[in-house]
Design a protein around this motif. Sequence first.
Motif, PDB file in Angstrom:
ATOM      1  N   SER A   1       0.705  -1.038   0.213  1.00  0.00           N
ATOM      2  CA  SER A   1       0.093  -0.030   0.025  1.00  0.00           C
ATOM      3  C   SER A   1       0.931   1.075  -0.094  1.00  0.00           C
ATOM      4  N   CYS A   2       0.689   2.467  -1.044  1.00  0.00           N
ATOM      5  CA  CYS A   2       0.933   3.527  -1.256  1.00  0.00           C
ATOM      6  C   CYS A   2       0.669   4.616  -1.605  1.00  0.00           C
ATOM      7  N   PRO A   3       0.253   5.555  -0.297  1.00  0.00           N
ATOM      8  CA  PRO A   3      -0.438   6.857  -0.213  1.00  0.00           C
ATOM      9  C   PRO A   3       0.089   7.485  -1.225  1.00  0.00           C
ATOM     10  N   SER A   4       1.552   7.712  -1.293  1.00  0.00           N
ATOM     11  CA  SER A   4       2.265   8.844  -2.124  1.00  0.00           C
ATOM     12  C   SER A   4       3.360   7.820  -2.618  1.00  0.00           C
ATOM     13  N   ALA A   5       4.274   8.791  -3.582  1.00  0.00           N
ATOM     14  CA  ALA A   5       5.399   8.376  -4.279  1.00  0.00           C
ATOM     15  C   ALA A   5       6.489   8.585  -3.386  1.00  0.00           C
ATOM     16  N   ALA A   6       6.243   8.603  -2.323  1.00  0.00           N
ATOM     17  CA  ALA A   6       7.151   8.711  -0.774  1.00  0.00           C
ATOM     18  C   ALA A   6       7.520   7.827  -0.037  1.00  0.00           C
ATOM     19  N   PHE A   7       5.802   6.849   0.325  1.00  0.00           N
ATOM     20  CA  PHE A   7       5.959   6.532   1.477  1.00  0.00           C
ATOM     21  C   PHE A   7       5.269   4.798   0.566  1.00  0.00           C
TER      22      PHE A   7
ATOM     23  N   ASN B   1      10.729   4.811   1.092  1.00  0.00           N
ATOM     24  CA  ASN B   1      11.142   6.322   1.819  1.00  0.00           C
ATOM     25  C   ASN B   1      10.738   6.934   0.386  1.00  0.00           C
ATOM     26  N   GLY B   2      10.331   6.498  -0.820  1.00  0.00           N
ATOM     27  CA  GLY B   2      10.927   7.357  -2.090  1.00  0.00           C
ATOM     28  C   GLY B   2      12.059   7.394  -2.816  1.00  0.00           C
ATOM     29  N   THR B   3      13.125   6.551  -2.011  1.00  0.00           N
ATOM     30  CA  THR B   3      14.442   6.110  -3.033  1.00  0.00           C
ATOM     31  C   THR B   3      14.601   4.785  -2.658  1.00  0.00           C
TER      32      THR B   3
END
Length: 203
Positions: free
Chosen positions: A63-69, A82-84
């Motif tokens: 599950s990804c609420p954003s591209a950074a998490f 964490n996006g990277t």
Amino acid sequence: TYNGRNWSQPVSVDPNMNLASVSCPSVAFCAAVDLGGNVVTYNGRNWSQPVSVDPNMNEASVSCPSAAFCAAVHGHNVLTYNGTGWTSPAKIDPDMTLASVSCPSVAFCIAGAFSGSVFTYNGTNWSQATNVDATGLFSVSCPTANFCVAVGGSGEAVTYSGTTWSQPVKIDRETTRLLSVSCPSATFCAAIDENGNALTGDT
């Protein structure tokens, strides 16, 4: 991929592997996990090469609420992105096998276990197990930190209000298992069972 009108032709993004779960918080980012411990990501145009994050991964959910998490669960373990890069697998509970995870934000996730217990993430740590349905859980969906629905073992659903879980409610009398649920808001959910049936609920 779907563009609002049509579905694309199938594209092989993870050869010789079985993809298990995908999450897309936007049109420009998706993450998918397979049963061999790999992750592939989508940037709005192309899929990445598979990246190994946990060679012991199976029955995974992401599950990804954003591209950074993102958070991914499998077996007894959870990993976060964490996006990277991805963290190393961390064991939540040695006695619980995790089935599903839903993260409406970087500071809140719910992970459900086949045993019927849930674990809550606050952005830093995972809670201890809380049993909410003794018949087991197969899927959880949280559009916000104040509303979640989990479904599972005997056609039952439980809901989360932000502080407490409801008692299990039988919503499907034709099956022993509800396999998946998705709630885009606190007023609408759709669930599917193992017999090919779909159920919707609204408040």
